[in-house]
Design an enzyme around this catalytic site. Structure first.
Site, PDB file in Angstrom:
ATOM      1  N   ASP A  35       0.850  -1.183   0.000  1.00  0.00           N
ATOM      2  CA  ASP A  35       0.000   0.000   0.000  1.00  0.00           C
ATOM      3  C   ASP A  35       0.897   1.248   0.000  1.00  0.00           C
ATOM      4  O   ASP A  35       1.878   1.331   0.741  1.00  0.00           O
ATOM      5  CB  ASP A  35      -0.914   0.003   1.231  1.00  0.00           C
ATOM      6  CG  ASP A  35      -2.066   0.980   1.078  1.00  0.00           C
ATOM      7  OD1 ASP A  35      -3.219   0.521   0.917  1.00  0.00           O
ATOM      8  OD2 ASP A  35      -1.816   2.207   1.096  1.00  0.00           O
ATOM      9  N   ILE A  36       0.533   2.230  -0.796  1.00  0.00           N
ATOM     10  CA  ILE A  36       1.339   3.443  -0.936  1.00  0.00           C
ATOM     11  C   ILE A  36       1.310   4.292   0.342  1.00  0.00           C
ATOM     12  O   ILE A  36       2.215   5.088   0.587  1.00  0.00           O
ATOM     13  CB  ILE A  36       0.851   4.259  -2.161  1.00  0.00           C
ATOM     14  CG1 ILE A  36       1.947   5.174  -2.681  1.00  0.00           C
ATOM     15  CG2 ILE A  36      -0.426   5.023  -1.847  1.00  0.00           C
ATOM     16  CD1 ILE A  36       1.614   5.797  -4.028  1.00  0.00           C
ATOM     17  N   ASN A  92     -12.793  -3.257   2.480  1.00  0.00           N
ATOM     18  CA  ASN A  92     -13.739  -2.150   2.586  1.00  0.00           C
ATOM     19  C   ASN A  92     -14.662  -2.179   1.371  1.00  0.00           C
ATOM     20  O   ASN A  92     -14.199  -2.329   0.236  1.00  0.00           O
ATOM     21  CB  ASN A  92     -12.990  -0.821   2.645  1.00  0.00           C
ATOM     22  CG  ASN A  92     -12.169  -0.681   3.912  1.00  0.00           C
ATOM     23  OD1 ASN A  92     -12.598  -1.099   4.979  1.00  0.00           O
ATOM     24  ND2 ASN A  92     -10.988  -0.093   3.797  1.00  0.00           N
ATOM     25  N   GLY A  98     -15.543   3.191   3.648  1.00  0.00           N
ATOM     26  CA  GLY A  98     -14.362   3.947   3.237  1.00  0.00           C
ATOM     27  C   GLY A  98     -13.653   3.392   2.026  1.00  0.00           C
ATOM     28  O   GLY A  98     -12.467   3.635   1.841  1.00  0.00           O
ATOM     29  N   GLN A  99     -14.374   2.648   1.178  1.00  0.00           N
ATOM     30  CA  GLN A  99     -13.732   2.168  -0.058  1.00  0.00           C
ATOM     31  C   GLN A  99     -13.467   3.362  -0.963  1.00  0.00           C
ATOM     32  O   GLN A  99     -14.389   4.093  -1.336  1.00  0.00           O
ATOM     33  CB  GLN A  99     -14.618   1.151  -0.783  1.00  0.00           C
ATOM     34  CG  GLN A  99     -13.945   0.583  -2.039  1.00  0.00           C
ATOM     35  CD  GLN A  99     -14.803  -0.461  -2.768  1.00  0.00           C
ATOM     36  OE1 GLN A  99     -15.952  -0.711  -2.405  1.00  0.00           O
ATOM     37  NE2 GLN A  99     -14.224  -1.048  -3.794  1.00  0.00           N
ATOM     38  N   HIS A 105     -10.129  -5.053  -3.584  1.00  0.00           N
ATOM     39  CA  HIS A 105      -8.789  -5.227  -3.008  1.00  0.00           C
ATOM     40  C   HIS A 105      -8.905  -5.683  -1.569  1.00  0.00           C
ATOM     41  O   HIS A 105      -9.762  -5.241  -0.825  1.00  0.00           O
ATOM     42  CB  HIS A 105      -7.961  -3.936  -3.099  1.00  0.00           C
ATOM     43  CG  HIS A 105      -8.650  -2.715  -2.586  1.00  0.00           C
ATOM     44  ND1 HIS A 105      -9.620  -2.053  -3.307  1.00  0.00           N
ATOM     45  CD2 HIS A 105      -8.516  -2.017  -1.425  1.00  0.00           C
ATOM     46  CE1 HIS A 105     -10.058  -1.022  -2.618  1.00  0.00           C
ATOM     47  NE2 HIS A 105      -9.408  -0.976  -1.464  1.00  0.00           N
ATOM     48  N   HIS A 107      -6.988  -5.686   1.874  1.00  0.00           N
ATOM     49  CA  HIS A 107      -5.897  -5.132   2.676  1.00  0.00           C
ATOM     50  C   HIS A 107      -5.377  -6.234   3.593  1.00  0.00           C
ATOM     51  O   HIS A 107      -6.165  -6.946   4.227  1.00  0.00           O
ATOM     52  CB  HIS A 107      -6.409  -4.022   3.605  1.00  0.00           C
ATOM     53  CG  HIS A 107      -6.880  -2.787   2.931  1.00  0.00           C
ATOM     54  ND1 HIS A 107      -6.102  -1.654   2.806  1.00  0.00           N
ATOM     55  CD2 HIS A 107      -8.076  -2.468   2.363  1.00  0.00           C
ATOM     56  CE1 HIS A 107      -6.789  -0.697   2.207  1.00  0.00           C
ATOM     57  NE2 HIS A 107      -7.993  -1.171   1.928  1.00  0.00           N
TER      58      HIS A 107
HETATM   59  P1  5GP Z   1      -9.718   1.578   0.296  1.00  0.00           P
HETATM   60  O1  5GP Z   1      -9.777   2.899   1.012  1.00  0.00           O
HETATM   61  O2  5GP Z   1     -10.401   1.646  -1.049  1.00  0.00           O
HETATM   62  O3  5GP Z   1     -10.146   0.405   1.111  1.00  0.00           O
HETATM   63  O4  5GP Z   1      -8.171   1.316   0.027  1.00  0.00           O
HETATM   64  C1  5GP Z   1      -7.463   1.833  -1.050  1.00  0.00           C
HETATM   65  C2  5GP Z   1      -6.000   1.727  -0.698  1.00  0.00           C
HETATM   66  O5  5GP Z   1      -5.243   1.877  -1.872  1.00  0.00           O
HETATM   67  C3  5GP Z   1      -5.529   2.808   0.287  1.00  0.00           C
HETATM   68  O6  5GP Z   1      -5.001   2.192   1.455  1.00  0.00           O
HETATM   69  C4  5GP Z   1      -4.477   3.573  -0.517  1.00  0.00           C
HETATM   70  O7  5GP Z   1      -3.381   3.985   0.275  1.00  0.00           O
HETATM   71  C5  5GP Z   1      -4.074   2.593  -1.589  1.00  0.00           C
HETATM   72  N1  5GP Z   1      -3.653   3.203  -2.833  1.00  0.00           N
HETATM   73  C6  5GP Z   1      -4.315   4.179  -3.510  1.00  0.00           C
HETATM   74  N2  5GP Z   1      -3.637   4.502  -4.623  1.00  0.00           N
HETATM   75  C7  5GP Z   1      -2.526   3.711  -4.652  1.00  0.00           C
HETATM   76  C8  5GP Z   1      -1.435   3.578  -5.575  1.00  0.00           C
HETATM   77  O8  5GP Z   1      -1.338   4.258  -6.596  1.00  0.00           O
HETATM   78  N3  5GP Z   1      -0.494   2.660  -5.278  1.00  0.00           N
HETATM   79  C9  5GP Z   1      -0.554   1.881  -4.152  1.00  0.00           C
HETATM   80  N4  5GP Z   1       0.436   1.011  -3.949  1.00  0.00           N
HETATM   81  N5  5GP Z   1      -1.574   1.968  -3.271  1.00  0.00           N
HETATM   82  C10 5GP Z   1      -2.542   2.881  -3.511  1.00  0.00           C
END
Ligand code: 5GP
Ligand code: ZN
Length: 119
Positions: A35-36, A92, A98-99, A105, A107
């Protein structure tokens, strides 16, 4: 098998290699990368290569794919040293959870105490 690609989807772009990521694993169905913006000392994401918006869009034909995602989660978690201490898998789904990326994906979080219930 064709790989459905949704234009503008950041995780489709990562799967296509157009956006760089710290890749941990890939095969023809599944991809895992860090995760970034990590929320724990170990925080990686496991995604299907094919664009699937969320768990709401899975159907019985995706059973092998979902199984493979779980196998990859377990293997990487063990490889990254999380087996003994434990870890958490989070999917999520939708706005309230909070998606923020509309490509399914998983986590995987570990390396610290994880409170329960989550916020
Ligand atoms: P969500 O909030 O949808 O459950 O999680 C999305 C996740 O994707 C977040 O934890 C966010 O940091 C990660 N993310 C978003 N954009 C990028 C990216 O360009 N590269 C990587 N490695 N992770 C990302
Ligand atoms: Zn996508």
């Amino acid at each position: 098998m064709g790989v459905l690609r949704l234009s503008g989807c950041i995780f489709c772009a990562i799967a296509a290699g157009e956006i760089k990521s710290q890749l941990l694993y890939e095969d023809d169905q599944v991809l895992a990368f860090r995760d970034i913006n990590p929320a724990a000392p170990v925080h990686f994401l496991v995604i299907p290569r094919r664009h699937i918006a969320s768990v709401l869009d899975l159907d019985p034909g995706d059973a092998d794919l979902v199984a493979q995602i779980h196998v990859v989660i377990g293997k990487l978690a063990a490889d990254l040293g999380l087996a003994d201490m434990g870890f958490r898998v989070v999917v999520n789904t939708g706005e309230v959870a909070g998606q923020t990326v509309g490509h399914l994906h998983y986590h995987v979080l570990g390396g610290r105490e994880l409170g329960w219930p989550p916020g």
